[in-house]
Write a protein that holds these residues in place. Structure first.
Motif, PDB file in Angstrom:
ATOM      1  N   ARG A 179       0.878  -1.282   0.002  1.00  0.00           N
ATOM      2  CA  ARG A 179       0.072   0.098  -0.107  1.00  0.00           C
ATOM      3  C   ARG A 179       0.978   1.082  -0.061  1.00  0.00           C
ATOM      4  N   ILE A 180       1.996   1.133  -1.072  1.00  0.00           N
ATOM      5  CA  ILE A 180       2.500   2.388  -0.918  1.00  0.00           C
ATOM      6  C   ILE A 180       1.929   3.156  -2.231  1.00  0.00           C
ATOM      7  N   GLY A 181       1.545   4.498  -2.020  1.00  0.00           N
ATOM      8  CA  GLY A 181       0.963   5.182  -3.212  1.00  0.00           C
ATOM      9  C   GLY A 181       1.725   5.583  -4.331  1.00  0.00           C
ATOM     10  N   ALA A 182       1.462   5.466  -5.512  1.00  0.00           N
ATOM     11  CA  ALA A 182       2.356   5.634  -6.392  1.00  0.00           C
ATOM     12  C   ALA A 182       1.531   6.392  -7.717  1.00  0.00           C
ATOM     13  N   LEU A 183       2.234   7.296  -8.738  1.00  0.00           N
ATOM     14  CA  LEU A 183       1.874   7.821  -9.751  1.00  0.00           C
ATOM     15  C   LEU A 183       2.729   7.982 -10.799  1.00  0.00           C
ATOM     16  N   ILE A 184       2.507   7.151 -11.821  1.00  0.00           N
ATOM     17  CA  ILE A 184       3.781   7.000 -12.917  1.00  0.00           C
ATOM     18  C   ILE A 184       3.035   7.120 -14.409  1.00  0.00           C
ATOM     19  N   SER A 185       3.436   8.166 -15.026  1.00  0.00           N
ATOM     20  CA  SER A 185       2.880   8.727 -16.277  1.00  0.00           C
ATOM     21  C   SER A 185       3.951   8.625 -17.501  1.00  0.00           C
ATOM     22  N   MET A 186       3.539   7.570 -18.334  1.00  0.00           N
ATOM     23  CA  MET A 186       4.490   7.167 -19.563  1.00  0.00           C
ATOM     24  C   MET A 186       4.329   8.138 -20.685  1.00  0.00           C
ATOM     25  N   ALA A 241       7.010  17.774 -21.702  1.00  0.00           N
ATOM     26  CA  ALA A 241       8.208  18.434 -21.319  1.00  0.00           C
ATOM     27  C   ALA A 241       7.604  19.521 -20.255  1.00  0.00           C
ATOM     28  N   ASP A 242       6.398  20.234 -20.488  1.00  0.00           N
ATOM     29  CA  ASP A 242       6.024  21.205 -19.455  1.00  0.00           C
ATOM     30  C   ASP A 242       5.792  20.613 -18.023  1.00  0.00           C
ATOM     31  N   TYR A 243       5.404  19.362 -17.945  1.00  0.00           N
ATOM     32  CA  TYR A 243       5.221  18.691 -16.556  1.00  0.00           C
ATOM     33  C   TYR A 243       6.488  18.298 -15.989  1.00  0.00           C
ATOM     34  N   ILE A 244       7.428  17.818 -16.868  1.00  0.00           N
ATOM     35  CA  ILE A 244       8.724  17.325 -16.486  1.00  0.00           C
ATOM     36  C   ILE A 244       9.488  18.425 -15.720  1.00  0.00           C
ATOM     37  N   ILE A 295      15.042   3.198 -16.596  1.00  0.00           N
ATOM     38  CA  ILE A 295      13.919   2.584 -15.802  1.00  0.00           C
ATOM     39  C   ILE A 295      14.341   1.158 -14.985  1.00  0.00           C
ATOM     40  N   SER A 296      14.166   0.987 -13.738  1.00  0.00           N
ATOM     41  CA  SER A 296      14.250  -0.005 -12.955  1.00  0.00           C
ATOM     42  C   SER A 296      13.111  -0.273 -11.929  1.00  0.00           C
ATOM     43  N   ALA A 339       4.178  13.045  -9.219  1.00  0.00           N
ATOM     44  CA  ALA A 339       4.443  11.878 -10.251  1.00  0.00           C
ATOM     45  C   ALA A 339       5.862  11.661 -10.864  1.00  0.00           C
ATOM     46  N   VAL A 340       6.104  10.454 -11.367  1.00  0.00           N
ATOM     47  CA  VAL A 340       7.019  10.187 -11.858  1.00  0.00           C
ATOM     48  C   VAL A 340       6.710  10.042 -13.622  1.00  0.00           C
ATOM     49  N   ILE A 341       7.571  10.895 -14.185  1.00  0.00           N
ATOM     50  CA  ILE A 341       7.107  10.552 -15.693  1.00  0.00           C
ATOM     51  C   ILE A 341       8.287  10.012 -16.453  1.00  0.00           C
ATOM     52  N   LEU A 342       8.076   8.986 -17.115  1.00  0.00           N
ATOM     53  CA  LEU A 342       8.998   8.162 -17.967  1.00  0.00           C
ATOM     54  C   LEU A 342       8.942   8.607 -19.363  1.00  0.00           C
ATOM     55  N   GLN A 343      10.184   8.701 -20.052  1.00  0.00           N
ATOM     56  CA  GLN A 343      10.258   8.922 -21.496  1.00  0.00           C
ATOM     57  C   GLN A 343      11.102   8.095 -21.906  1.00  0.00           C
ATOM     58  N   LYS A 344      10.423   7.050 -23.109  1.00  0.00           N
ATOM     59  CA  LYS A 344      10.926   6.155 -23.698  1.00  0.00           C
ATOM     60  C   LYS A 344      11.490   5.063 -22.459  1.00  0.00           C
ATOM     61  N   ASN A 345      13.044   4.918 -22.369  1.00  0.00           N
ATOM     62  CA  ASN A 345      13.393   3.910 -21.382  1.00  0.00           C
ATOM     63  C   ASN A 345      14.141   4.686 -20.399  1.00  0.00           C
TER      64      ASN A 345
END
Length: 275
Positions: free
Chosen positions: A127-134, A141-144, A154-155, A173-179
């Motif tokens: 129950r660890i809250g997380a928010l990941i946007s790909m 870029a504006d949100y990054i 990414i790991s 939030a964590v934002i992922l770009q490609k890898n």
């Protein structure tokens, strides 16, 4: 054959020759990409430049040293990079040399899917809250820029560590770009839809908000229940089992024809979006 036709034929042969050599060099670079052979090529390039300069300026001693290095470099190359050469020859013998790039990209995408699934499963159970946007076609870029830049591979370990409670990066939030993990602690726009269930918190509203203005795929882990959810194109898919979550994620990320064809069907599956 006339002289004009002969010249045209020779020009065509030369063009094909150049294209084939260029393609072979490109495939060779793709084979050694990410290996220690890349550093060797950089070193060889430096040696060649120094050799040319020493010849031009007539530095006899330096030029002699460079010539010796180049002479013995072939033997050193074979000895040091025997594993890479063996692997390249093995791929050539199996007919896989020319499909190396595609295979590597598929393997990397599969690795990313498994890393995200593993991290999500770990956080959901605890129950660890997380928010990941790909990020997909629409840039984020504006949100990054609102978060802390990381630019890390990414790991699962990194994703888990970011969202551990009471750490500097866990809120947002964590934002992922490609890898890569582009940034953490990013702010996403909150959805103002009146149809969102009152029981949903800020993470779900942020995930829906970013999905309404971009084509990003966003993963939510509830801190209260540990439930896994996804948002895409303004739609919320709640309380996903791990197998269904992996299936949906794979259909969206993996560049494979069959899953992509099945993607729309999978995304037509909907839980209670508002409750």
């Amino acid at each position: 054959m006339s002289i004009g036709n002969l010249d045209l034929f020779n020009l065509l042969i030369n063009a094909i020759d150049i294209l084939l050599v260029t393609y072979l060099i490109y495939k060779l670079i793709m084979v050694i990409k990410g290996t220690k052979a890349v550093q060797l090529l950089k070193g060889i390039f430096v040696i060649l430049i120094v050799t040319l300069i020493s010849e031009k300026l007539e530095f006899q001693t330096l030029n002699w040293i460079m010539q010796q290095i180049l002479s013995w470099g072939v033997v050193a190359f074979v000895i040091i990079f025997q594993p890479e050469l063996r692997r390249a020859l093995d791929q050539l013998g199996r007919g896989r040399f020319f499909s190396r790039t595609g295979n590597r990209e598929d393997e990397e995408q599969e690795r990313i899917v498994e890393a995200i699934v593993k991290a999500t499963d770990y956080m959901a159970k605890r129950r660890i809250g997380a928010l990941i946007s790909m990020e997909r076609e629409t840039g984020l870029a504006d949100y990054i820029e609102t978060g802390i830049p990381l630019n890390a591979n990414i790991s699962s370990e990194l994703l888990i560590n970011i969202f551990i409670p009471n750490t500097p990066l866990h809120d947002g939030a964590v934002i992922l770009q490609k890898n890569t993990v582009a940034a953490a602690a990013c702010y996403l726009p909150l959805s103002e839809s009146p149809f969102i269930s009152k029981e949903l918190g800020t993470r779900h509203r942020a995930a829906l908000g970013i999905s309404e203005v971009t084509d990003s795929l966003t993963i939510i882990v509830s801190e209260e229940t540990g439930a896994i959810s996804l948002t895409k194109n303004g739609e919320l898919y709640r309380d996903l089992k791990l197998d269904k979550f992996r299936e949906l994620l794979s259909a969206e990320i993996l560049v494979i024809e069959k899953p992509k064809q099945a993607s729309s069907g999978l995304w037509n599956w909907r839980g209670k979006a508002n409750g």
